[in-house]
Design an enzyme around this catalytic site. Structure first.
Site, PDB file in Angstrom:
ATOM      1  N   SER A 109      34.458  44.549  46.055  1.00 46.69           N
ATOM      2  CA  SER A 109      33.984  43.488  45.160  1.00 46.69           C
ATOM      3  C   SER A 109      33.999  42.126  45.854  1.00 46.69           C
ATOM      4  O   SER A 109      33.038  41.361  45.758  1.00 46.69           O
ATOM      5  CB  SER A 109      34.791  43.531  43.856  1.00 46.69           C
ATOM      6  OG  SER A 109      35.445  42.335  43.622  1.00 46.69           O
ATOM      7  N   ASP A 152      41.638  38.326  48.431  1.00 46.34           N
ATOM      8  CA  ASP A 152      40.539  39.209  48.869  1.00 46.34           C
ATOM      9  C   ASP A 152      39.328  38.386  49.309  1.00 46.34           C
ATOM     10  O   ASP A 152      38.791  38.582  50.402  1.00 46.34           O
ATOM     11  CB  ASP A 152      40.124  40.165  47.738  1.00 46.34           C
ATOM     12  CG  ASP A 152      41.191  41.198  47.420  1.00 46.34           C
ATOM     13  OD1 ASP A 152      42.283  41.120  47.995  1.00 46.34           O
ATOM     14  OD2 ASP A 152      40.921  42.078  46.578  1.00 46.34           O
TER      15      ASP A 152
HETATM   16  C1  MEV Z   1      44.124  43.459  45.599  1.00 45.12           C
HETATM   17  O1  MEV Z   1      43.453  43.599  46.840  1.00 45.12           O
HETATM   18  C2  MEV Z   1      45.409  42.730  45.793  1.00 45.12           C
HETATM   19  C3  MEV Z   1      46.200  42.457  44.507  1.00 45.12           C
HETATM   20  O2  MEV Z   1      47.373  41.767  44.913  1.00 45.12           O
HETATM   21  C4  MEV Z   1      45.424  41.660  43.500  1.00 45.12           C
HETATM   22  C5  MEV Z   1      45.181  40.225  43.943  1.00 45.12           C
HETATM   23  O3  MEV Z   1      45.844  39.710  44.831  1.00 45.12           O
HETATM   24  O4  MEV Z   1      44.301  39.587  43.332  1.00 45.12           O
HETATM   25  C6  MEV Z   1      46.648  43.767  43.852  1.00 45.12           C
END
Ligand code: MEV
Length: 313
Positions: A109, A152
């Site tokens: 995403s 991300d």
């Molecule tokens: C997702 O890649 C990582 C999480 O820590 C969610 C986030 O940081 O937004 C699970």
């Protein structure tokens, strides 16, 4: 011929997922071997503003006006109109294709969000710095992830390994030695928003336990930052395994993920852990270069498909 072609990378969280949502640090790396491509084809001679969205992987080809409100391009166009006061946008068709498996913790995403923002900003002739691209991509991430930390979109925007604290500028990390990583797909789909929501609920029910786990993860990430910068692969591996155990205590592992971690460790990996949201998705293993091939063969012989090998330089 497209006027614009943008490629964006995937990502993996090396340390600190979930705790990062609550202000603790985390480390993420780009995965250039997994890419999303966003293309924009100008539509010449349209009298009315016409914007077409194409996602062949999802069998979608629609006019913007026929798309649901939560569609990424609908949001992206609205963001650009608002931020840059654009009343009329030249007509175009935008096409997205991606090699990143969805719901697998590898940044599909974020890669699409950053790709759409980069492609649109180029098409509109806006020379946006990466910081602005990242800021706009974060707005798109919020549509689907509810309460993302922003790690991300940041690692995908900058395409560099980084140490990240929510709301702060990222600190880029450089290891003196290449890090050889394998991503092993459990084949179990997992939606980040659902797992983040379930950790939130777990924390509401057990605030002391979960806050203590987050603190331990945060401390571990700070040690991992030093180990990363010193190229201390043995220490990084040990910390990955510790991080996995802390994620187990957060209830986001699964027996299938634990089995993949164990298999990696029994067959020469220096460290392994689940990566990303958990409850499915991928396990990441840190492997000495000479063991990469044999470990890949071990997983293949167990029928595991779609192993990605990557090197962080
Ligand atoms: C997702 O890649 C990582 C999480 O820590 C969610 C986030 O940081 O937004 C699970």
């Amino acid at each position: 011929m497209p006027a614009i072609v943008v490629h964006t990378v995937g990502k993996s969280i090396l340390f600190g997922e979930h705790a990062v949502v609550y202000g603790f640090p985390a480390i993420a790396v780009p995965i250039p071997d997994l890419q999303t491509t966003v293309m924009i084809f100008p539509l010449i001679g349209e009298e009315k503003e016409t914007i077409v969205y194409e996602a062949p992987d999802l069998a979608i080809s629609k006019n913007l006006t026929d798309l649901p409100e939560d569609n990424i391009l609908v949001h992206a166009v609205a963001l650009f109109r608002k931020a840059y006061g654009l009343s009329r946008i030249p007509s175009f068709r935008l096409k997205i294709t991606s090699k990143i498996p969805v719901a697998s913790g590898l940044g599909s995403s974020a890669s699409v969000s950053v790709g759409v923002i980069k492609a649109l900003s180029q098409f509109l002739g806006l020379k946006l710095p990466l910081q602005k691209i990242n800021e706009l991509a974060f707005e798109l991430e919020k549509i689907h992830h509810g309460n993302p930390s922003g790690i991300d979109n940041t690692v995908v925007s900058y395409e560099k390994a980084l140490y990240f604290i929510k709301g702060c500028d990222p600190v880029f990390l450089q290891s003196p030695l290449p890090l050889h990583l394998l991503l092993i797909n459990s084949g179990i789909p997992s939606l980040t928003a659902d797992v983040v929501a379930s950790v939130k609920q777990f924390r509401e029910q057990n605030p002391d336990l979960v806050n203590a786990l987050f603190k331990e993860i945060g401390d571990l990430v700070n040690s991992a930052k030093n180990a990363f910068q010193n190229g201390d692969i043995a220490q990084l591996g040990t910390l990955m395994v510790k991080n996995h155990h802390l994620l187990q205590k957060l209830n986001i592992s699964l027996p299938e993920l634990d089995a993949l971690v164990d298999l990696a460790l029994q067959n020469g990996a220096c460290g392994a852990k689940l990566c990303g949201a958990g409850r499915g998705g991928n396990v990441i293993a840190l492997v000495k270069e000479e063991n990469v091939h044999s470990l890949q063969q071990v997983f293949k012989s167990r029928g595991i498909q779609g192993i990605v090998s990557t090197v962080i330089q």
